[in-house]
Design an enzyme around this catalytic site. Structure first.
Site, PDB file in Angstrom:
ATOM      1  N   SER A 193      -3.696   0.088  -7.386  1.00 55.25           N
ATOM      2  CA  SER A 193      -4.854   0.985  -7.559  1.00 55.25           C
ATOM      3  C   SER A 193      -5.588   0.652  -8.852  1.00 55.25           C
ATOM      4  O   SER A 193      -6.738   1.058  -9.029  1.00 55.25           O
ATOM      5  CB  SER A 193      -4.389   2.445  -7.586  1.00 55.25           C
ATOM      6  N   GLU A 233       2.560   8.190   1.590  1.00 56.71           N
ATOM      7  CA  GLU A 233       1.216   8.560   1.120  1.00 56.71           C
ATOM      8  C   GLU A 233       0.371   9.143   2.245  1.00 56.71           C
ATOM      9  O   GLU A 233       0.375   8.641   3.376  1.00 56.71           O
ATOM     10  CB  GLU A 233       0.524   7.311   0.546  1.00 56.71           C
TER      11      GLU A 233
HETATM   12  O1  KIV Z   1      -1.356   1.515  -6.170  1.00 52.32           O
HETATM   13  C1  KIV Z   1      -0.949   2.669  -6.361  1.00 52.32           C
HETATM   14  O2  KIV Z   1      -1.302   3.333  -7.341  1.00 52.32           O
HETATM   15  C2  KIV Z   1      -0.028   3.231  -5.383  1.00 52.32           C
HETATM   16  C3  KIV Z   1       0.175   4.701  -5.423  1.00 52.32           C
HETATM   17  C4  KIV Z   1      -0.986   5.356  -4.777  1.00 52.32           C
HETATM   18  C5  KIV Z   1       1.458   5.108  -4.818  1.00 52.32           C
HETATM   19  O3  KIV Z   1       0.492   2.535  -4.569  1.00 52.32           O
END
Ligand code: KIV
Length: 262
Positions: free
Chosen positions: A44, A180
């Protein structure tokens, strides 16, 4: 707080909920670590940190850079590195890229997205000495293939498919999994269907822990706030107000006064 291990993480099944939070750099890792059981260097970061529309374009080298930074900021915290999109399409590439995480960073584990269809890769990585965290439900790396971010578990068929995903990832040897964007009652059923900790994001409280993206929960990321995000700080407003005060003081020559001069 004593650094967790795979053994102590597994013991948290049905115990004290695990606190996981993303971190992308040493600066924030240092601030987040005192209250976190696990720091996740999530892909992310390609969105909030990199300014991109989704997670898909981040590279292995970029993940390694950020993972090293987080590990330096939080030496006594269990750190998981997310495997980027396209780096675990088959056993050879998955092992090659996952080994890079262990060889080039001191992080403790990796995370890959996918359920039944990725279980053979999880097994291959675990068989070769890697600690793997799964990720099922809404898979951000599938956003283009699915045409958006879709909440899962809305039908009994989807619920059973999620349970099958979780059990396949557990059987493959993962030590935990992230779930998620799943209806809360279904996520609870999934958590009850496996013996490894299930850590939820947008999946209600009937699971074994929670994870949030730090820039979301601190109110720093303005473009989009998902329904499941609780903002514990109005970070964007605080930052903008502080910088505006600084700019005003520079322009009025009230900063620096004698306190801040040699
Ligand atoms: O990339 C990320 O931050 C994640 C979380 C949403 C679990 O995979």
């Amino acid at each position: 707080m004593k650094k967790l291990t795979i053994t102590t993480i597994l013991k948290r099944k049905n115990g004290a909920p695990l606190v996981m939070i993303t971190a992308y750099d040493a600066l924030f890792a240092r601030l987040l670590a005192p209250s976190a059981d696990i720091l996740l260097v999530g892909d992310s970061l390609n969105m909030s940190f990199g300014g991109n529309a989704d997670t898909l374009t981040i590279t292995m080298d970029q993940m390694l850079y950020h993972t090293n930074a987080v590990c330096k900021g939080a030496r006594d915290t269990f750190v998981i590195c997310d495997m980027p999109f396209g780096t675990y399409t088959d056993e050879v590439s998955a092992l090659h890229n996952a080994l890079r995480v262990y060889r080039e960073t001191p992080s403790d584990a990796i995370k890959i997205e996918g359920g039944v269809s990725k279980a053979h890769l999880v097994k291959h990585l675990v068989d070769n000495g890697l600690a793997v965290c799964g990720h099922i439900g809404l898979l951000p790396q599938s956003v283009r293939a699915e045409g958006g971010y879709k909440v899962k578990g809305k039908s009994e068929e989807e619920a059973l498919s999620l349970i099958a995903d979780a059990q396949a990832i557990e059987k493959a040897g993962a030590f935990a999994l992230v779930i998620e964007g799943v209806k809360a009652d279904v996520a609870t059923r999934v958590a009850h269907s496996v013996a490894i900790p299930v850590i939820g994001i947008g999946a209600g409280h009937g699971v074994d822990g929670q994870v949030l993206v730090f820039s979301d929960m601190l109110g720093l990321y303005e473009p989009f706030v998902p329904k499941f995000v609780k903002q514990y700080l109005n970070g964007a407003t605080l930052v903008k107000e502080s910088v505006k005060t600084y700019a005003d003081e520079v322009q009025s020559r009230s900063f620096p006064d004698e306190t801040y001069a040699y």
